[in-house]
Design an enzyme around this catalytic site. Structure first.
Site, PDB file in Angstrom:
ATOM      1  N   ASN A 168       0.841  -1.193   0.000  1.00 60.88           N
ATOM      2  CA  ASN A 168       0.000   0.000   0.000  1.00 60.88           C
ATOM      3  C   ASN A 168       0.876   1.244   0.000  1.00 60.88           C
ATOM      4  OD1 ASN A 168      -2.949  -0.928   0.267  1.00 60.88           O
ATOM      5  ND2 ASN A 168      -1.821  -2.210   1.731  1.00 60.88           N
ATOM      6  N   GLU A 169       1.210   1.681  -1.199  1.00 65.49           N
ATOM      7  CA  GLU A 169       2.120   2.803  -1.360  1.00 65.49           C
ATOM      8  C   GLU A 169       1.407   4.107  -1.005  1.00 65.49           C
ATOM      9  OE1 GLU A 169       5.011   2.069  -1.527  1.00 65.49           O
ATOM     10  OE2 GLU A 169       5.626   0.747  -3.151  1.00 65.49           O
ATOM     11  N   PRO A 170       2.163   5.210  -0.847  1.00 62.49           N
ATOM     12  CA  PRO A 170       1.549   6.495  -0.515  1.00 62.49           C
ATOM     13  C   PRO A 170       0.338   6.786  -1.405  1.00 62.49           C
ATOM     14  CG  PRO A 170       3.928   6.699  -0.520  1.00 62.49           C
ATOM     15  CD  PRO A 170       3.624   5.300  -0.963  1.00 62.49           C
TER      16      PRO A 170
END
Ligand code: F6R
Length: 638
Positions: A168-170
């Site tokens: 879950n990237e930025p």
């Protein structure tokens, strides 16, 4: 204190009051992992007695490896059965077939599933091979499967340097579910060594969402090594933000961070302990507080006044020493001034009381330990140049061959040159060489893009790196002075391992012990003390530490006889307050260092730019009110 039961969360101590998610700091990742494994084992057993399953959410990467090893040990030695365990992995690279050596499917088989008795039907890992038009559906299926299993009892997490949990990237929202995501640039760089180059790292992945993770009954996030310290602090103490998905754990009633000491160093209670309680104002604590104050107020040491101390929360320092700011400032100024030395091997013939390194003996036998061949040049290329210039007997020891960093193209080029030389007749009677080159080319072709290099190829890649290290050394003074030695020990742990999965063996320690005994150093430079425990740097440091302890615990202390200095190469640089020897570099020396680094063909952009980090250290010394240098290489005593 139990890890899995975070009921204590509501009763944070005064010390922990900046921490919005419960955080437990352990002496080592091994200890934390063993404890967690035994609590998980207890959960599995108690569920079994009730005739129920346990649903575990699992992670990959280097972080959970010691935890999986501890579970395997419990299975093999203490009869822990996983028959009632159902697992769901967080994520998988998109586009990798299951048997790709870097797929998370392969990883989980190698690191856990092949060694315990989890029923095959209970293992769930997102499928990275589904066609683009069915990704959405297959993600919904994954969510449903978790729900049908009764939801996650426990989710295990690591954390990426972007703050991601799962992938879950930025930008990932709190209610996100399992989906396909584009990987962040930083995440891809961090995976570059696994894939032998950033260009080979997949661009997307399938990951459980933040919402999926937050639905778990309990969550344990583990983080090891200094490179995670900053993001751990941001996730635990900072605001909740979709720019750091781990910060959403603050909203979970039973989430715990497990960190080792290196990963805890940015937490307020560790970094600025005077802000959360009373401290013992010894010299090192005083230095740390005054450096902090000077940086915070952007004032050099000698301009700080009493009010500055009071208003920033460090008034206790003045009260407890009954000194005025003026005196404390001068003491710290002098202490920092004394860390600066252009004589990293000691300055002969002068009083050395206030110098970081002792004057005698001179010249010294200096051992520079470089875990991978480029580490020493990244961390202390300028200092090597000075040591050589000042007449010391410098032995750079490349502890591992580093061959996994060398590209196939480099091996291919070498083989092509050899076979062309044989063909053109320059190398007459080169049948054996031509055969060797052919074998290399064939092996490269056979293994495909991501296959495992056979020994023959690893050996050649190691030799290529040896050449690069010798070239770099010759730029750092070896050529000019016609002295110095580069030794290659090729520690065995590296030769059979892969990134994120290395572990130390007795032969490695024995090899370091033999080296220390034969060279008998007067000073040692080493790195890896604060690295991710599964990295080659940390394992090389552990090999050195154990060898050192073995020798000197038997022969008695070598205090005063041999100094050990720690440098940083790929890890978080030392902070101003931690520095005990600051070796200034002139613009020419900074340029020499950059030239030396250019000899290594396998470095990333960031690693090539090591001299910039040295400039940053010089700038921070300048802001504290010290002399202005072009660049500084920094060291700490072991
Ligand atoms: C892996 C995963 C990632 C990793 C993170 C840290 O399944 O979900 O979030 O936990 O990238 O990786 P390591 O542990 O290799 O530092």
């Amino acid at each position: 204190m139990s890890i899995l039961d975070a009921a204590g969360k509501k009763q944070l101590t005064q010390q922990e009051r900046f921490e919005k998610t419960r955080t437990l700091v352990y002496g080592s990742s091994a200890k934390a992992s063993t404890e967690l494994a035994s609590e998980v084992a207890a959960l599995i057993r108690s569920r079994k007695e009730e005739g129920k399953n346990v649903v575990l959410g699992l992670a990959t990467g280097s972080t959970p490896v010691p935890f999986y090893r501890a579970l395997i040990r419990l299975h093999k030695e203490e009869g822990l059965s996983f028959e009632n365990v159902i697992t769901f992995n967080l994520d998988e690279y998109y586009g990798l077939v299951r048997d790709h050596p870097e797929s998370y499917y392969r990883f989980m088989r190698d690191q856990l599933f092949d060694h315990v008795d989890v029923p095959e039907a209970n293992i769930n890992i997102p499928d990275g091979t589904v066609s683009l038009d069915t990704v959405y559906e297959s993600c919904l299926d994954y969510e449903k499967k978790i729900e049908d299993a009764g939801g996650l009892d426990l989710q295990i997490l690591g954390i990426g340097r972007t703050g991601h949990i799962g992938f879950n990237e930025p930008g990932s929202t709190e209610d996100s579910i399992t989906r396909m995501i584009t990987l962040d640039r930083v995440t891809r760089q961090d995976a570059a060594a696994d894939f032998m180059g950033v260009a080979n790292v997949p661009r997307s992945a399938i990951t459980m969402g933040v919402g999926t993770i937050l639905k778990a009954e309990r969550i344990v996030l583990m983080a090891w090594g200094g490179n995670k310290a900053e993001i751990v602090r941001d996730a635990v103490e900072g605001e909740i933000t979709d720019q750091i998905s781990a910060s959403f754990l603050q909203n979970h009633p039973n989430a715990t961070f497990l960190v080792d000491q290196a990963a805890s160093t940015r937490l307020t209670r560790v970094r600025y302990p005077w802000l959360v309680g009373s401290v013992d104002w010894d010299d090192s604590m005083t230095k740390r507080a005054v450096v902090w104050l000077s940086q915070k107020l952007e004032k050099p040491f000698l301009k700080l006044v009493d009010e500055d101390y009071n208003e920033a929360g460090a008034g206790e320092l003045l009260a407890s020493t009954s000194h005025e700011a003026y005196q404390v400032n001068i003491d710290v100024f002098n202490a920092v001034q004394h860390t600066i030395s252009g004589w990293p091997g000691g300055k002969p013939g002068v009083d050395d009381e206030n110098r970081p390194e002792r004057a005698e003996p001179n010249p010294k036998n200096v051992l520079v330990l470089s875990p991978e061949p480029s580490d020493a040049f990244i961390g202390m290329g300028g200092t090597i140049d000075r040591l050589i210039d000042q007449g010391h007997n410098v032995n750079i020891v490349c502890q591992t061959s580093g061959n996994l960093r060398v590209s196939d193209a480099a091996a291919h080029n070498f083989a092509s040159v050899v076979s062309e030389m044989a063909e053109t007749g320059i190398g007459e009677g080169w049948d054996a060489q031509a055969k060797y080159a052919g074998e290399i080319q064939q092996a490269l072709e056979d293994k495909g893009e991501f296959g495992v290099d056979p020994d023959l190829v690893r050996k050649l890649k190691g030799l290529i790196l040896r050449g690069e290290a010798r070239d770099a050394a010759s730029i750092c003074g070896y050529q000019r002075k016609k002295v110095g030695k580069v030794t290659f020990v090729d520690l065995p742990f590296y030769e059979t391992g892969r990134y994120r999965r290395f572990h130390l063996r007795q032969e490695d320690v024995d090899s370091m012990q033999a080296l220390l005994q034969s060279f008998s150093p007067d000073s040692v430079f080493a790195t890896g003390d604060a690295s991710d425990p599964s990295s080659p740097q940390a394992i090389c440091f552990a090999a050195f530490r154990q060898a050192w302890q073995k020798i000197y615990d038997c022969e008695g202390s070598r205090d005063g006889e041999c100094s050990v200095w720690l440098y940083r190469s790929r890890d978080q640089p030392l902070e101003s307050h931690e520095i005990e020897m600051a070796v200034p570099m002139s613009p020419d020396q900074a340029a020499i260092k950059s030239d030396a680094l250019r000899k290594f063909n396998s470095l990333s952009e960031q690693e090539y730019n090591a001299a910039q980090r040295n400039r940053d250290i010089a700038i921070s010394y300048d802001h504290l009110g010290m002399a202005q240098y072009e660049a500084i290489e920094a060291f700490r005593r072991w």
